[in-house]
Structure formats: structure tokens, C-alpha cells
Design an enzyme around this catalytic site. Structure first.
Site, PDB file in Angstrom:
ATOM      1  CB  CYS A 124      -5.195  84.207 -48.832  1.00 18.61           C
ATOM      2  SG  CYS A 124      -5.507  82.514 -49.157  1.00 18.61           S
ATOM      3  CB  CYS A 149      -3.210  78.992 -50.230  1.00 24.16           C
ATOM      4  SG  CYS A 149      -2.451  80.107 -48.762  1.00 24.16           S
ATOM      5  CB  CYS A 218       5.660  46.383 -70.172  1.00 24.54           C
ATOM      6  SG  CYS A 218       4.718  46.535 -71.607  1.00 24.54           S
ATOM      7  CB  CYS A 295      17.792   3.506 -33.618  1.00 29.24           C
ATOM      8  SG  CYS A 295      18.520   5.034 -32.740  1.00 29.24           S
TER       9      CYS A 295
END
Length: 518
Positions: A124, A149, A218, A295
Site C-alpha cells: 500500500c 487507508c 427548518c 450644575c
């Protein structure tokens, strides 16, 4: 399917009656669907709501059609449609014009590129373990890899997301497509389900005429005609939205105005405008300070603690000495500087910010209030349908269908609340230099709003009188009144919608008519 291509997009058993068309009679639907105000666009069918079974069926129909016409497998047809975004016509045109080029581009090899050697065992090329030939698997190219694999390769790709639909052979420089048949053969049920979900998502999201309903949870999609002027649609889940921008339905406002308004509602610049309009920077540390007492003697917060005059921003210790009158709230220095024009620019900026905030607040409060009223009306409509109409039917000994006029009134209230809500966003962006349009807009909006309030009050409060005591004669008068208010309110809002969608272009003719009448 019965073939050896065990494809997951096989259709369900449901028939074609699963489709829901935009011009269906709402009375036949078990859903809480809002009705649209009458217009030429809404009278014609211009959209279709698709359930999952519908999507599967349409998907399979397209694949079957391409497979039949091109004489290729269902897996190859599906891969072609994925590549060309489910455009069947484009697939046919490209295939018959340049079949070999299309095959190379998509990865549909007509024959293997690698010959299988005449040996019993092979290594492989991914994990480099040795396996018998029977334990290795290859795609159409012929590159052999072990099952583990392959499983890991496909699983990782599916976990990474949408790109798994365009998976290629892991061999170096190999372009061969990994079809759904291999995926179904090698992966777990969970991965197979995810892969198919991506497949369905591709069918809806890649096509120009289909979009998912944006309502949370939904799973329906909407297919819409593109040659229309009104994009408001209603899903089977009851959510009404604009198909074009997928925001909530927003007639009579266009999508660009909606985007600007939503962005403004979320924009931090409004906070900065408020700070600019309602605060001044401390002359020492420059921290913004809000004046919350009468003030003018201001004290910055610790650790600064600087004391200054709110008007002239001078140190308070020097302020009393400069004041000719000796009053603690007087600031002759500020008045003199103002006369000399030293404070004009700052004051103008502050005044402009205040006006901007006041204008925005005016329209936003009314926009938000109508949204809340709409949501409350939707809850009331559900209460009417499930509880109130049953009570009325029992009290007056009439079938529930005889009280549908009440539901129609509430649907009209919901529809009009949505229109009125977005009309305030429209009003916010009306140019200040067009007073005639502004006056015309306020007139139309005011007339529509007044009639809506009358309808809403009648449907909400006056109805309660007939739930307590049985008053047949009075109830018949109430029926006529509510039906009349529903019709009149609809007419006023239709006029408002038409005017706003036309950009208030009728304002000149309306003004001319008014002058002639006077």
C-alpha cells in the site's frame, strides 16, 4: 436503487403531491402560514416549497436524466452535475462538445491509467504495509490502496466538510474522481449520512433558483422564479422571508435598505454618536464624561479627580475668578469665546450628533415596537385557531369555518405590522432635501397605521365581549365590522406598499390634485 451502484440519493415513496406551491389556499394547510396582501405578483404562483422527499426526488430525476442521455452510470452523472452546479443543460452542452476534456476535468476516466500487476501481494503506497491483492481497493484509475487507508482518507475528507464531494484519488498527480459508490462501500453509516447531507446541500445551494429556508431548525427549501419583482415567500414552517436576501420579509423596503438598517442597528458608531452628543472629554485625562447633574461644576473620576467647568472646560479653580457675576453656574468666558467663534465647530458636531441620535431613536423605537406587536399577534393567531374559535363554535352553535373571518383579520394584522415596521426603516433613509416626499410618506403611513390600530383593537379587545356572553345580534354586527375593517386596512396598506415601492413617484400628482381641490 436495485443496481450495484448503491447510491444514497434514491427517492422515497411519497408522490409528487408533496410539493407546496405559493398560490395554495392557506385554509387547506395545517400550518400557521401568513397570507400576503393581494397583488399581481402574489396571485401568480412564483415559488415552491420543497420538503426533503421532494429534494431527493428532484435530485434523483436530474441524475437519472443525465445518466440516460449521456449513457453513463448514475455515479458519474452525479459527479458531473456536482461539477456544473446541477445545471443539466450545461452538462449536456459541455459533454457533447468536449467529452474527453470534460472527463479529464471532472476526473471521470474512461479506462484505468494503471495496470494491475500479475502478483499476489502489493505494498500500500500510503501505509507501506504489504497486503494481498484482494485486500486492496482502487478507484477508476487503478491505484491500489488498503481498505484502512481508504477509510481514513475518505473519513478525514468528510470530517473536513463540503470538499468531500469532489474527492480525488490519493495517488500522486492522479485526477480520478472518488464516486459515491466507493464512499458508501468504505465508510461508516454516520459518514455516509454526512456525505449525503453535503450532496443535498450542494443541490440546493449551488442552483440559482433554490435556497434553504433561513428559519432556525427548518429543513425545507424554496424554489423561486427569478423573473419576478416580489421575493416574499412563506415556508411550510410559517416563516416568511425574502428569497433574494434571506432576511425576514420586508416589503415595501428593498434588500439594500434592509442591509443598511440592520447594519446600523448593530453598528458601534451609534454608541460613539451618543458619547459625542452627551459627553465631553476631561481637559486633563481626555476621558469622556457625561453630565448627569444640573450644575456646571464637573469632577472627573479617580485617579484624575480634575475639577472643571462643563461649558468652557476650564479649571474650576480659575473659573470663579473669571466669572464677572460670581455665580457658580455662570461662564462669561464660554459666552465670550462662543461669540468669537472658538466653540462653534465642537458645538456643531455635538448638535449634529444629537439630531442624528434623535432621528434614529424615533424610527428605531417604532420599528422595534411593531416587531413586538407582530410577534404578539402571531401568538394571538395561534391562540385564536386552537382555542378561541372552538369556544365560539360551542357558544354560538356554528361550525368553526364560520369564524374564519377572525383568522383572516389576525393574518391581516400580522402582515400589516410587518409592512409598517419596515416602512419606518424606509422613512429613516428618506432624503432631508425632499420635503414633499417626506410629507406624502408620513400621510400614507399615518392613514395606514390608524386603520391598522382600529383593526387590531377590534380583533383583540372587542372580540372578548362575545366570549363571555352569547349576543347573536351584536356578534353579527361585530362580524360585519371586523370584515369591513380587514378589507379597508388591506386597501390602505396596498396603497402604502405601491407608493413606497414606486419611490413615492406619485407625490407630484398627489400634490397637484390637492392644490386643485383647494
Amino acid at each position: 436503487m436495485d443496481s450495484d451502484e448503491d447510491i444514497m440519493y434514491s427517492s422515497g415513496d411519497d408522490g409528487g403531491d408533496d410539493y407546496y406551491y405559493g398560490d395554495c389556499d392557506n385554509g387547506d394547510m395545517p400550518f400557521d402560514v401568513d397570507t400576503d396582501m393581494a397583488s399581481d405578483d402574489h396571485k401568480e404562483k412564483h415559488y415552491t416549497v420543497l420538503r426533503e422527499t421532494d429534494i431527493r426526488r428532484l435530485l434523483e430525476d436530474d441524475i437519472t436524466l443525465v445518466s440516460s442521455i449521456l449513457s453513463i452510470s448514475m455515479v458519474e452523472a452525479g459527479r458531473l452535475l456536482l461539477h456544473y452546479k446541477w445545471n443539466v443543460t450545461l452538462v449536456h452542452d459541455e459533454w457533447f462538445a468536449h467529452e474527453e476534456r470534460v472527463r479529464r476535468t471532472v476526473g471521470l476516466l474512461s479506462m484505468p491509467t494503471v495496470r494491475l500487476p500479475d502478483v499476489k501481494e502489493l505494498v500500500c503506497r500510503i501505509c507501506f504495509d504489504t497486503y494481498s491483492v484482494d485486500e486492496l481497493v482502487a478507484a477508476s484509475c487503478g491505484h491500489l490502496f488498503c481498505v484502512k487507508c481508504w477509510e481514513g482518507y475518505i473519513h478525514t475528507s468528510i470530517s473536513d466538510g463540503f470538499g468531500c464531494l469532489f474527492l480525488r484519488c490519493p495517488g500522486p498527480s492522479c485526477n480520478a474522481a472518488i464516486g459515491e459508490d466507493m464512499v458508501n462501500q468504505l465508510v461508516s453509516d454516520e459518514d455516509r449520512k454526512k456525505y449525503f447531507q453535503y450532496f443535498v446541500r450542494s443541490y440546493i445551494e449551488d442552483k440559482k433558483k433554490t435556497k434553504w429556508c433561513p428559519a432556525p431548525g427548518c429543513n425545507y427549501a424554496v424554489e423561486c422564479d427569478l423573473d419576478i419583482s416580489v421575493y416574499d415567500v412563506t415556508c411550510l414552517c410559517s416563516y416568511r422571508f425574502c428569497w433574494k436576501c434571506t432576511e425576514e420579509a420586508h416589503r415595501p423596503v428593498d434588500c439594500s435598505t434592509v442591509r443598511k438598517w440592520i447594519l446600523k442597528n448593530n453598528d458601534e458608531s451609534e454608541n460613539m454618536n451618543w458619547i459625542l452628543a452627551n459627553s465631553k472629554p476631561c481637559p486633563k485625562c481626555k476621558r469622556p464624561i457625561e453630565k448627569n447633574h444640573g450644575c456646571m461644576h464637573m469632577t472627573c473620576t479617580p485617579p484624575c479627580n480634575f475639577q472643571f467647568c462643563w461649558l468652557c472646560l476650564g479649571a474650576w479653580s480659575e473659573h470663579s475668578a473669571r466669572s464677572r457675576t460670581g455665580g457658580s453656574n455662570a461662564c462669561n468666558g464660554y459666552e465670550a469665546a462662543k461669540k468669537d467663534g472658538l466653540f462653534d465647530e465642537a458645538e456643531k458636531r455635538r448638535e449634529t450628533a444629537k439630531k442624528s441620535i434623535e432621528k434614529y431613536t424615533h424610527f428605531y423605537i417604532r420599528w422595534a415596537s411593531n416587531q413586538l406587536s407582530k410577534q404578539k399577534a402571531q401568538a394571538d393567531l395561534h391562540q385564536m385557531r386552537t382555542v378561541t374559535l372552538v369556544k365560539l363554535s360551542d357558544k354560538y352553535m356554528e361550525p368553526v369555518i364560520q369564524f374564519q373571518f377572525i383568522l383572516e383579520a389576525w393574518k391581516q394584522v400580522i402582515e400589516c405590522r410587518g409592512v409598517l415596521k419596515w416602512s419606518y426603516a424606509y422613512g429613516y433613509y428618506l432624503p432631508e432635501n425632499e420635503p414633499a416626499k417626506k410629507q406624502f410618506f408620513e400621510y400614507l403611513q399615518g392613514e395606514a397605521e390608524n386603520n391598522l390600530e382600529r383593526l387590531h383593537q377590534c380583533a383583540e379587545k372587542e372580540l372578548q365581549l362575545y366570549l363571555v356572553d352569547k349576543k347573536e345580534a351584536e356578534f353579527n354586527k361585530f362580524r360585519s365590522k371586523l370584515v369591513g375593517l380587514t378589507s379597508v386596512t388591506r386597501s390602505y396598506f396596498e396603497k402604502l406598499v405601491r407608493a413606497l415601492e414606486n419611490g413615492l413617484s406619485d407625490v407630484c400628482s398627489e400634490i397637484t390634485c390637492s392644490k386643485s381641490a383647494s
